[in-house]
Design a protein around this motif. Sequence first.
Motif, short mmCIF file in Angstrom:
data_model
loop_
_atom_site.label_atom_id
_atom_site.label_comp_id
_atom_site.label_asym_id
_atom_site.label_seq_id
_atom_site.Cartn_x
_atom_site.Cartn_y
_atom_site.Cartn_z
N GLY A 161 17.46 -2.25 -4.81
CA GLY A 161 17.83 -1.06 -4.07
C GLY A 161 16.95 -0.96 -2.85
N LEU A 162 16.23 0.14 -2.73
CA LEU A 162 15.34 0.35 -1.58
C LEU A 162 13.89 -0.03 -1.88
N ARG A 163 13.62 -0.50 -3.09
CA ARG A 163 12.24 -0.80 -3.49
C ARG A 163 11.90 -2.25 -3.16
N THR A 172 0.48 -6.03 -8.11
CA THR A 172 1.74 -6.02 -7.37
C THR A 172 1.88 -4.63 -6.79
N ALA A 173 2.02 -4.55 -5.48
CA ALA A 173 2.21 -3.27 -4.79
C ALA A 173 3.68 -3.14 -4.43
N CYS A 174 4.21 -1.94 -4.57
CA CYS A 174 5.62 -1.69 -4.26
C CYS A 174 5.75 -0.45 -3.40
N THR A 187 10.57 3.07 3.43
CA THR A 187 9.42 2.92 4.31
C THR A 187 8.24 3.78 3.84
N GLY A 188 8.30 4.22 2.57
CA GLY A 188 7.24 5.05 2.02
C GLY A 188 5.95 4.27 1.82
#
Length: 106
Positions: free
Chosen positions: A70-72, A93-95, A99-100
């Motif tokens: 999706g948007l992630r 792991t950074a998510c 654009t957050g």
Amino acid sequence: MSGSCAASEVVEPAAPGIFGSEVDGHLSEHDLRCLSMVLNEAEPARTARWTLADGALMLVTPGRERGTRGLRSCRDLRATVLEGMETDTAYVTACRVGTGPWGPVS
């Protein structure tokens, strides 16, 4: 990026607690902005380094971007803080969503 980080106030900082380790204790809001810059712009396996407010050296090496859902979007990351003879390293792991801010996997 080497020496001091030139992250501007318009760069949204990464979420506090992204590493969940000793590394987080060294990071100011400015350092979290620098971390966001690295996650947004750095090529995989290119290490960015800068001096933290407490005088420690920060080394951040992003991995490749992982697939999105999706948007992630997510990205692997290795961060090391060198302070005198002490070394703290975290692999995370950074998510982020859209654009957050970048944050820990939840």
